[in-house]
Design a protein around this motif. Structure first.
Motif, PDB file in Angstrom:
ATOM      1  N   TYR A  69      62.720 -18.177 -19.496  1.00 53.72           N
ATOM      2  CA  TYR A  69      62.842 -19.421 -18.732  1.00 53.72           C
ATOM      3  C   TYR A  69      64.284 -19.645 -18.275  1.00 53.72           C
ATOM      4  O   TYR A  69      64.529 -20.063 -17.144  1.00 53.72           O
ATOM      5  N   ILE A  70      65.241 -19.343 -19.139  1.00 51.90           N
ATOM      6  CA  ILE A  70      66.658 -19.542 -18.795  1.00 51.90           C
ATOM      7  C   ILE A  70      67.082 -18.618 -17.654  1.00 51.90           C
ATOM      8  O   ILE A  70      67.795 -19.030 -16.741  1.00 51.90           O
ATOM      9  N   ILE A  71      66.628 -17.369 -17.684  1.00 50.82           N
ATOM     10  CA  ILE A  71      67.035 -16.440 -16.621  1.00 50.82           C
ATOM     11  C   ILE A  71      66.110 -16.531 -15.413  1.00 50.82           C
ATOM     12  O   ILE A  71      66.280 -15.795 -14.449  1.00 50.82           O
ATOM     13  N   ASP A  72      65.137 -17.448 -15.457  1.00 50.22           N
ATOM     14  CA  ASP A  72      64.211 -17.693 -14.353  1.00 50.22           C
ATOM     15  C   ASP A  72      63.444 -16.428 -13.988  1.00 50.22           C
ATOM     16  O   ASP A  72      63.402 -16.001 -12.832  1.00 50.22           O
ATOM     17  N   PHE A  73      62.825 -15.835 -14.997  1.00 51.43           N
ATOM     18  CA  PHE A  73      62.054 -14.610 -14.808  1.00 51.43           C
ATOM     19  C   PHE A  73      60.748 -14.933 -14.105  1.00 51.43           C
ATOM     20  O   PHE A  73      60.078 -15.906 -14.416  1.00 51.43           O
ATOM     21  N   ASP A  74      60.372 -14.109 -13.146  1.00 49.87           N
ATOM     22  CA  ASP A  74      59.167 -14.320 -12.354  1.00 49.87           C
ATOM     23  C   ASP A  74      58.026 -13.491 -12.941  1.00 49.87           C
ATOM     24  O   ASP A  74      57.996 -12.272 -12.800  1.00 49.87           O
ATOM     25  N   PHE A  75      57.055 -14.162 -13.566  1.00 42.98           N
ATOM     26  CA  PHE A  75      55.927 -13.460 -14.179  1.00 42.98           C
ATOM     27  C   PHE A  75      54.859 -13.078 -13.164  1.00 42.98           C
ATOM     28  O   PHE A  75      53.910 -12.379 -13.494  1.00 42.98           O
ATOM     29  N   SER A  76      54.996 -13.512 -11.939  1.00 39.90           N
ATOM     30  CA  SER A  76      53.979 -13.200 -10.932  1.00 39.90           C
ATOM     31  C   SER A  76      53.971 -11.715 -10.561  1.00 39.90           C
ATOM     32  O   SER A  76      53.024 -11.261  -9.916  1.00 39.90           O
ATOM     33  N   ILE A  77      54.959 -10.959 -10.956  1.00 41.89           N
ATOM     34  CA  ILE A  77      54.955  -9.527 -10.664  1.00 41.89           C
ATOM     35  C   ILE A  77      53.899  -8.801 -11.485  1.00 41.89           C
ATOM     36  O   ILE A  77      53.495  -7.698 -11.138  1.00 41.89           O
ATOM     37  N   PHE A  78      53.401  -9.410 -12.550  1.00 40.16           N
ATOM     38  CA  PHE A  78      52.381  -8.798 -13.385  1.00 40.16           C
ATOM     39  C   PHE A  78      50.957  -9.168 -12.956  1.00 40.16           C
ATOM     40  O   PHE A  78      50.006  -8.607 -13.450  1.00 40.16           O
TER      41      PHE A  78
END
Length: 94
Positions: free
Chosen positions: A80-89
């Motif tokens: 959440y802190i690094i604003d990771f995008d889970f939509s790539i999965f």
């Protein structure tokens, strides 16, 4: 000089007036009798394998739910802190 390997000298000193069992100057760790990883000299692979075996043979089978849940929560907070995008999965059906 790295090519000369020297080991520390070991002396078998016994105090003159000591009447007890064993050597009073022998140092032992508090939990050595419970550990399998302490003792013989092993390579890094042997130490790692012994630690895994000790972990598996512990009281609760080597699985601690509290530690696993804590690690998962910390990883999610990090994402959440690094604003990771889970939509790539998620597969995109366009």
């Amino acid at each position: 000089m790295g090519f000369i390997k020297r080991e520390a000298k070991k002396f078998d000193y016994k105090p003159r007036y000591y009447k007890g069992e064993g050597n009073p100057y022998e140092f032992k760790h508090k939990f050595d009798k419970f550990r399998t990883t302490v003792g013989k000299r092993k390579g890094i692979k042997g130490k790692f394998n012994a630690a895994i075996e000790e972990f598996k043979n512990s009281e609760n089978g080597g699985f601690n739910k509290t530690i696993i849940i804590t690690i998962v929560v910390l990883v999610l907070i990090f994402f959440y802190i690094i604003d990771f995008d889970f939509s790539i999965f998620i597969p995109n059906n366009d």
